[in-house]
Design a protein around this motif. Sequence first.
Motif, short mmCIF file in Angstrom:
data_model
loop_
_atom_site.label_atom_id
_atom_site.label_comp_id
_atom_site.label_asym_id
_atom_site.label_seq_id
_atom_site.Cartn_x
_atom_site.Cartn_y
_atom_site.Cartn_z
N VAL A 73 0.85 -1.19 0.00
CA VAL A 73 0.00 0.00 0.00
C VAL A 73 0.89 1.25 0.00
N HIS A 74 0.54 2.18 -0.88
CA HIS A 74 1.33 3.39 -1.03
C HIS A 74 0.48 4.49 -1.65
N GLN A 75 1.01 5.70 -1.66
CA GLN A 75 0.39 6.82 -2.38
C GLN A 75 1.36 7.24 -3.48
N ASP A 76 0.85 7.47 -4.68
CA ASP A 76 1.75 7.78 -5.79
C ASP A 76 2.50 9.10 -5.57
N SER A 77 1.90 10.02 -4.80
CA SER A 77 2.57 11.30 -4.53
C SER A 77 3.85 11.11 -3.73
N PRO A 110 -4.37 5.98 -1.14
CA PRO A 110 -3.62 4.76 -0.83
C PRO A 110 -4.18 3.59 -1.65
N HIS A 111 -3.29 2.81 -2.23
CA HIS A 111 -3.72 1.65 -3.04
C HIS A 111 -2.61 0.61 -3.03
N TYR A 112 -2.97 -0.60 -3.37
CA TYR A 112 -1.98 -1.67 -3.42
C TYR A 112 -2.46 -2.74 -4.39
FE FE2 Z 1 0.76 3.29 -7.42
#
Ligand code: FE2
Length: 277
Positions: free
Chosen positions: A146-150, A233-235
């Motif tokens: 899980v992460h944020q692209d920013s 947030p996405h993964y």
């Molecule tokens: Fe991403």
Amino acid sequence: MSTLCTQFQTDGYLVIEDFNTHEACDALIIRAKELAEGYRPGENKSVFQTSDQVQTSDDYFLDSGDKVSFFFEKDALDDHGNLKGEVYPSLNKIGHALHDLDPVFNAFTRSPQMKQLTTALELDRQWIIQSMLIFKHARIGGVVDVHQDSTFLFTTPDTCVGFWFALEDANAQNGCLWAKPGGHHTTLRSHFVRKNGGSTEMKTLDSSPYDTGDMVPLEVKKGALVVLHGLLPHYSLPNTSGKSRQAYAIHTIHPQAHYPETNWLQRDMSTLSDFHG
Ligand code: FE2
């Protein structure tokens, strides 16, 4: 403001099925295969992974912002860093300037429907700063935590927006995206920083854990587009199925936002262009 705009601002993402034809998706897959066939093993074997807080940070990765570079799955290399099998099924991704350097990727990125959609979302003048062909091959495709692209394309103010194109069906079995509607109404947790001397560091901005409990699988068909807010947030889980899950992703930033020299991806900003290209 368009309905799409409102929905994007409410949910932090948009899912648009049938955005690209199957033929267009196949053309990109074929082109990626051609590029992979042009890769010379021995030049470099860089692994890309975002699991267990391990971040790729070798020179090959750090210099790839304005190139077409190849990155492998961790499990594709033996203890000596040699490929165990063929190049193509071992690849994790190709990046990060496909959209500017390759005519097939350029045409897909700046297609008439992308010009139309980004205009409706008031994003058509965003600079396209990064592109990636993400393989997620059957059985070997790894997890993306899980992460944020920013975190990886940090700007002030925050302006990162991603576009994720399904080149094949993506579902819970082969590693589709997971996210929570409205999840982007949160703080940026970290900034992936390039330090002097060529090393990198994940700098914590807010140590609050991500709330992953309410995330839902964004299962989509081949041809679909998922638009992602930079703070969402996405993964994605590993691909444990027998079906590959190829996707093409691009990321954009506002031309007037401040893009720090500490971002890992550096390229000559005067060469960047928007969807009108
Ligand atoms: Fe991403």
